[in-house]
Each structure stands twice: as C-alpha cells, then as structure tokens.
Design an enzyme around this catalytic site. Structure first.
Site, PDB file in Angstrom:
ATOM      1  N   GLU A 123     -14.819  -3.855 -19.207  1.00 12.42           N
ATOM      2  CA  GLU A 123     -13.767  -3.209 -18.034  1.00 12.42           C
ATOM      3  C   GLU A 123     -12.323  -3.415 -18.921  1.00 12.42           C
ATOM      4  O   GLU A 123     -12.076  -4.523 -19.591  1.00 12.42           O
ATOM      5  CB  GLU A 123     -13.561  -3.990 -16.775  1.00 12.42           C
ATOM      6  CG  GLU A 123     -12.602  -3.544 -15.854  1.00 12.42           C
ATOM      7  CD  GLU A 123     -12.299  -4.079 -14.631  1.00 12.42           C
ATOM      8  OE1 GLU A 123     -13.206  -3.836 -13.481  1.00 12.42           O
ATOM      9  OE2 GLU A 123     -11.301  -5.114 -14.437  1.00 12.42           O
ATOM     10  N   ALA A 150      -3.064  -1.602  -7.601  1.00 11.10           N
ATOM     11  CA  ALA A 150      -3.083  -1.469  -6.047  1.00 11.10           C
ATOM     12  C   ALA A 150      -2.704  -0.101  -5.610  1.00 11.10           C
ATOM     13  O   ALA A 150      -1.402   0.386  -6.012  1.00 11.10           O
ATOM     14  CB  ALA A 150      -2.499  -2.508  -5.460  1.00 11.10           C
ATOM     15  N   HIS A 193     -12.320   4.216 -12.478  1.00  6.17           N
ATOM     16  CA  HIS A 193     -12.117   3.628 -11.042  1.00  6.17           C
ATOM     17  C   HIS A 193     -11.555   4.606 -10.313  1.00  6.17           C
ATOM     18  O   HIS A 193     -10.403   5.192 -11.001  1.00  6.17           O
ATOM     19  CB  HIS A 193     -11.538   2.268 -11.067  1.00  6.17           C
ATOM     20  CG  HIS A 193     -12.199   1.256 -11.756  1.00  6.17           C
ATOM     21  ND1 HIS A 193     -12.095   0.041 -11.424  1.00  6.17           N
ATOM     22  CD2 HIS A 193     -12.727   1.230 -12.988  1.00  6.17           C
ATOM     23  CE1 HIS A 193     -12.750  -1.120 -12.007  1.00  6.17           C
ATOM     24  NE2 HIS A 193     -13.265  -0.408 -13.052  1.00  6.17           N
ATOM     25  N   ARG A 204     -13.185   1.135  -2.338  1.00 10.81           N
ATOM     26  CA  ARG A 204     -12.327   1.374  -1.192  1.00 10.81           C
ATOM     27  C   ARG A 204     -10.906   1.204  -1.423  1.00 10.81           C
ATOM     28  O   ARG A 204      -9.942   2.030  -1.233  1.00 10.81           O
ATOM     29  CB  ARG A 204     -12.447   0.329   0.087  1.00 10.81           C
ATOM     30  CG  ARG A 204     -11.732   0.550   1.116  1.00 10.81           C
ATOM     31  CD  ARG A 204     -11.871  -0.680   2.224  1.00 10.81           C
ATOM     32  NE  ARG A 204     -11.163  -1.766   1.821  1.00 10.81           N
ATOM     33  CZ  ARG A 204     -10.902  -2.767   2.343  1.00 10.81           C
ATOM     34  NH1 ARG A 204     -11.267  -2.975   3.595  1.00 10.81           N
ATOM     35  NH2 ARG A 204     -10.231  -3.783   1.697  1.00 10.81           N
ATOM     36  N   GLY A 205     -10.571  -0.063  -2.196  1.00  9.45           N
ATOM     37  CA  GLY A 205      -9.343  -0.318  -2.781  1.00  9.45           C
ATOM     38  C   GLY A 205      -8.530  -1.194  -1.627  1.00  9.45           C
ATOM     39  O   GLY A 205      -9.139  -1.413  -0.450  1.00  9.45           O
ATOM     40  N   ASP A 206      -7.495  -1.932  -2.041  1.00  6.21           N
ATOM     41  CA  ASP A 206      -6.830  -2.994  -1.372  1.00  6.21           C
ATOM     42  C   ASP A 206      -6.218  -2.293  -0.162  1.00  6.21           C
ATOM     43  O   ASP A 206      -5.362  -1.179  -0.420  1.00  6.21           O
ATOM     44  CB  ASP A 206      -5.744  -3.833  -2.168  1.00  6.21           C
ATOM     45  CG  ASP A 206      -6.499  -4.500  -3.189  1.00  6.21           C
ATOM     46  OD1 ASP A 206      -7.733  -4.840  -3.004  1.00  6.21           O
ATOM     47  OD2 ASP A 206      -5.941  -4.908  -4.139  1.00  6.21           O
ATOM     48  N   TYR A 241     -20.972  -7.760  -4.060  1.00  4.69           N
ATOM     49  CA  TYR A 241     -20.254  -8.960  -3.969  1.00  4.69           C
ATOM     50  C   TYR A 241     -21.348 -10.222  -3.941  1.00  4.69           C
ATOM     51  O   TYR A 241     -22.174 -10.332  -3.052  1.00  4.69           O
ATOM     52  CB  TYR A 241     -19.580  -8.846  -2.619  1.00  4.69           C
ATOM     53  CG  TYR A 241     -18.354  -8.085  -2.705  1.00  4.69           C
ATOM     54  CD1 TYR A 241     -17.151  -8.480  -3.029  1.00  4.69           C
ATOM     55  CD2 TYR A 241     -18.497  -6.726  -2.330  1.00  4.69           C
ATOM     56  CE1 TYR A 241     -16.111  -7.548  -3.356  1.00  4.69           C
ATOM     57  CE2 TYR A 241     -17.717  -5.834  -2.357  1.00  4.69           C
ATOM     58  CZ  TYR A 241     -16.166  -5.992  -2.938  1.00  4.69           C
ATOM     59  OH  TYR A 241     -15.317  -5.458  -2.910  1.00  4.69           O
ATOM     60  N   HIS A 296     -17.573 -10.983   0.926  1.00 10.55           N
ATOM     61  CA  HIS A 296     -16.126 -10.465   0.877  1.00 10.55           C
ATOM     62  C   HIS A 296     -15.233 -11.061   1.479  1.00 10.55           C
ATOM     63  O   HIS A 296     -15.441 -11.040   2.698  1.00 10.55           O
ATOM     64  CB  HIS A 296     -16.391  -8.999   1.071  1.00 10.55           C
ATOM     65  CG  HIS A 296     -15.387  -8.053   0.840  1.00 10.55           C
ATOM     66  ND1 HIS A 296     -14.015  -7.883   1.633  1.00 10.55           N
ATOM     67  CD2 HIS A 296     -14.904  -7.235  -0.023  1.00 10.55           C
ATOM     68  CE1 HIS A 296     -13.096  -7.205   1.127  1.00 10.55           C
ATOM     69  NE2 HIS A 296     -13.581  -6.611   0.093  1.00 10.55           N
ATOM     70  N   LYS A 302     -23.735   2.258   0.936  1.00  8.93           N
ATOM     71  CA  LYS A 302     -23.198   2.934  -0.392  1.00  8.93           C
ATOM     72  C   LYS A 302     -24.301   3.761  -0.915  1.00  8.93           C
ATOM     73  O   LYS A 302     -24.294   4.771  -1.609  1.00  8.93           O
ATOM     74  CB  LYS A 302     -22.621   1.977  -1.061  1.00  8.93           C
ATOM     75  CG  LYS A 302     -21.269   1.571  -0.585  1.00  8.93           C
ATOM     76  CD  LYS A 302     -20.911   0.401  -1.421  1.00  8.93           C
ATOM     77  CE  LYS A 302     -19.559  -0.355  -1.127  1.00  8.93           C
ATOM     78  NZ  LYS A 302     -19.032  -1.557  -1.926  1.00  8.93           N
TER      79      LYS A 302
END
Length: 322
Positions: free
Chosen positions: A24, A58, A84, A114-116, A162, A166, A182
């Site tokens: 990453e 974010a 991403h 989803r994102g923050d 996760y 989470h 998902k």
C-alpha cells in the site's frame, strides 16, 4: 459410473498456488515526500509485486493527487495499481464519473470502501452512498455499461475485512455478515485492516468460512518497527498491540535494534497468517521501503515465475531511478 475428473487424474492441477504480494502507498504531501516516494516505488517494483494499492485521505481530500500517482504508476512503471475509492460524501453520479475516469486511464482494480464518516455529524452526506456494498454494486453497473471496452478482463473489486471488531460494529459476528454482504454484491477479494496478534487472522478466516465467505482474504501486515505508529494505530483500531512488543521496542537502545525487533515480530505475524492459509501478504509500507523489504527478505515467499521481458523492464526502471 462417471469417469474420474481431470483434477483426480492430474494431481499437478491441485498443486499449491504461489503466494500473492502487494503493497500500500499513499500520495505524497510535498515535493520532498514525492522524491522519497519514487525511490521507494523503484525499490518495491524490483520485487515484482502483483499490485500496489493507492489510498487517499478522509473524504477524498487528496483524491486528485492519488489519481495523478495512479496515472504515473500506469505510465512509468510495470506496477498494477489498485485504486482506493470511498463512497461517503459522494453521490452515485459523482462516483460513476470517478470510476469511469479510473477505467479510462487503465485501472482494472478498485478497493471499494465506505470511508470515514464526517467528524462533525457522524453521518453520511445527504444523497451519498452509505455502505461499501452499494459502491461495489455501482462499480459493477459501470463495468456492465463498458463491457465491450473491458473485453480483456473484468474489474477486480476488493473490500476491507476486519480481524478484530470494527470500532462502529456491535460485534465481530456482525462484521462477518457485512463481509458476506460485500461478497454477494460482487466483491472479488478482501484485504484485512492491521492486526497485532498471530491468532487474529486465523480466527477471522474460521468465522468467515463458517458464515459462507469464499473470496480470498489477504492479511494486511504493517511493519511493527515504529513505536509511535503502533500506539497510534492501536488507538484508531481499538486493538492493543502486544504489551511485550511495546516494551521491547521502548527498551531498544538504537533504531537498528528497534528495527530488528519489529521486523522479527512482523515476520512472525505474516508467517502465522500464511500457516492459516493466507493467499498472499499485503504490506502497509507508509511509503517507506526499507522495513517492508526486510520483512520480505525473511519471509521467502513462493512467487510466480515472470517472463524475462517483464523482469528486464523492471531492471531498466531501476536504472532510471538510481
């Protein structure tokens, strides 16, 4: 009585697959950071990974810089970028345009997240997609409309998994149900968030397979060499790193000793995941290559043989960087 299958009569077809390798990266925040990042990219490219994921801040705060990095990776390296993409804060129309731009530029892998949530309200922006599975379905709809342009292969859609609960989830069982949702929406594979204990990946796999999750789940492993970073990620994930590791890192007299301790702990973590059946290793590099390569050297992963022409291209790229 039906004849035996080809799999039964040709045992070689069931041989162990090579282990996938990926990294990453995140977009640089300054010219000096960009110079350092491209040195790292050259070093990582020499290991011939299967893909590199490119993240951003974010709510897509530096998405333009991320897209620029992805385009350079496509044009100037042999690396395959996994972009991403978060859905919180964007409407379906906006996201469809972003997906289309990525595909037009040559991206064939997207990590759907989803994102923050916004810090002020803690809720998704009105009109935006709410969950990662909604984004997966949108990616598949865009893909379907462009099927003739993608005859060389479909889009690979990845998601997050996760190993521990989470922070916003009521339970680890709920997390597995979300992962299953998902998969049903069209995810091809998952990459785990960071974890710190050797049994956590195996526990996740056990829960996921029992629930019906069949997609590959790749462990995301962070080099455990930075005491500050370990403590910070422990706060973000709600999972405490092993106290004995924290103590050993804090007691180390030199950076070299601290790095040696951290690399050993990371290798143990990765090996535990591989022994539990992990199909690959995804290294969170934090845009630094030295510790990631130290970990890789000690793992000795079985990697696929590559064509000589591809390896020559990587060597030429290395010459340009150095």
């Amino acid at each position: 009585m039906s004849p035996p299958s080809l799999i039964d009569t040709h045992p070689n077809l069931t041989g162990a697959a090579p282990v996938a390798l990926s990294y990453e990266l995140f977009p640089p925040r300054s010219p000096a950071a960009a110079e350092s990042l491209w040195t790292t990219i050259g070093e990582l490219e020499a290991t011939d990974p299967d893909f590199v994921s490119v993240t951003y801040g974010a709510s897509g705060s530096n998405r333009d810089t991320a897209v620029e990095l992805i385009n350079r990776l496509l044009l100037e390296t042999t690396l395959r970028p996994l972009a991403h993409l978060t859905c919180v804060g964007n409407t379906p129309q906006e996201l469809a345009e972003i997906i289309g731009e990525l595909l037009d530029n040559g991206v064939r892998g997207i990590l759907a997240l989803r994102g923050d949530l916004p810090k002020d309200s803690g809720k998704p922006v009105s009109g935006s997609l709410r969950y990662a599975q909604d984004l997966i379905e949108l990616i598949r709809r865009v893909e379907q409309r462009r099927s003739a342009l993608l005859c060389a292969g479909k889009i690979a859609v990845g998601v997050a998994a996760y190993p521990t609960r989470h922070p916003e989830s009521p339970s680890i069982e709920h997390d597995v149900e979300v992962l299953l949702a998902k998969q049903r929406s069209g995810a091809d594979f998952a990459i785990t968030q960071v974890f710190f204990h050797t049994e956590q990946y195996a526990d996740l796999i056990s829960r996921a397979r029992r629930a019906g999750v069949t997609i590959p789940i790749i462990p995301g492993v962070m080099p455990l060499t930075s005491l500050r970073r370990l403590k910070r990620l422990g706060e973000l994930t709600g999972v405490e790193p092993a106290p004995e590791l924290i103590e050993r890192l804090a007691a180390a007299d030199t950076d070299a000793e601290r790095r040696k301790i951290g690399v050993r702990a990371t290798v143990d973590l990765a090996n535990a995941a591989l022994h539990a059946g992990a199909p690959g290793i995804h290294l969170y590099t934090f845009n630094e290559h030295t510790c990631a390569l130290d970990v890789l050297d000690k793992l000795a992963l079985p990697r696929p043989a590559r064509p000589a022409s591809r390896l020559s291209a990587i060597a030429r790229r290395q010459e340009l960087v150095s």
